[in-house]
Design an enzyme around this catalytic site. Structure first.
Site, PDB file in Angstrom:
ATOM      1  CG  HIS A 206       9.769   8.915  -1.396  1.00 49.16           C
ATOM      2  ND1 HIS A 206       9.581   9.215  -0.078  1.00 49.16           N
ATOM      3  CD2 HIS A 206      10.132   7.617  -1.430  1.00 49.16           C
ATOM      4  CE1 HIS A 206       9.827   8.141   0.660  1.00 49.16           C
ATOM      5  NE2 HIS A 206      10.163   7.156  -0.141  1.00 49.16           N
TER       6      HIS A 206
ATOM      7  CB  ALA B 129      -0.912  -0.006   1.232  1.00 52.37           C
TER       8      ALA B 129
END
Ligand code: INI
Length: 158
Positions: A89, A81
């Site tokens: 990022h 996930a």
């Protein structure tokens, strides 16, 4: 009449590998639960399933590649996930896992399933990990069974 191939949702004697990320474990453990439940409900035993935990999404493609290289698995199911709100990022992690999983599947000539939740918020991730959006881990496992089945039929074409 054209010959059509359709994969049945039925597990035979083949083995399945699962790579799952510890990052966002609250979500990924639920994806894993969905994937295991799906495999077992379609006929898999525990000894046909190997689960490998890795630190995060970035590490998933290499683990999938190593699993595939053993030659023991008919398909690899990748579960992780990536939540935008928690990372600066996000795009890089998403790109790495998307490109990496695609490459591993093609190079290994195996179904390598993309059970990766990518979303903006934790609430959206929960929705896709067993709440109103279904369970992406279960969907990835069903896709793995179907892919193994349909690809296996190619050898029987006359
Ligand atoms: N890994 C994830 O699986 N999900 C994320 O949302 C995430 N964020 O937010 O950064 C994440 N980062 C860890 C990364 O995948 C690597 O494990 C880490 O950078 C070490 O290589």
């Amino acid at each position: 009449m054209a010959q059509e191939l359709h994969g049945a949702l039925k597990v035979g004697s083949e083995r399945y590998g699962i790579v799952v990320s510890r990052f966002n474990e609250f979500i990924t453990s639920r994806l894993l639960g969905g994937a295991l439940d799906c495999l077992k409900r379609h006929g898999a035993n525990d000894d046909q399933i190997t689960v490998m935990w890795v630190p995060g999404s970035f590490e998933v493609p290499l683990a999938a590649q190593r699993m595939a290289a053993t030659g023991k698995f008919a398909a690899i199911i990748c579960l992780s996930a990536v939540i935008r709100g928690q990372t600066d990022h996000y795009e890089q992690v998403c790109q790495q896992i998307t490109r990496g999983i695609g490459e591993v599947g093609l190079k290994a000539n195996l179904p390598v399933m993309f059970g990766v939740v990518t979303c903006d918020t934790l609430e959206q991730a929960i929705d896709r990990a067993g709440a109103k959006g279904g369970n992406l881990g279960a969907a990835a496992a069903a896709g793995a069974i179907e892919s193994v089945q349909v690809l296996g039929q190619l050898g029987a074409i006359k």
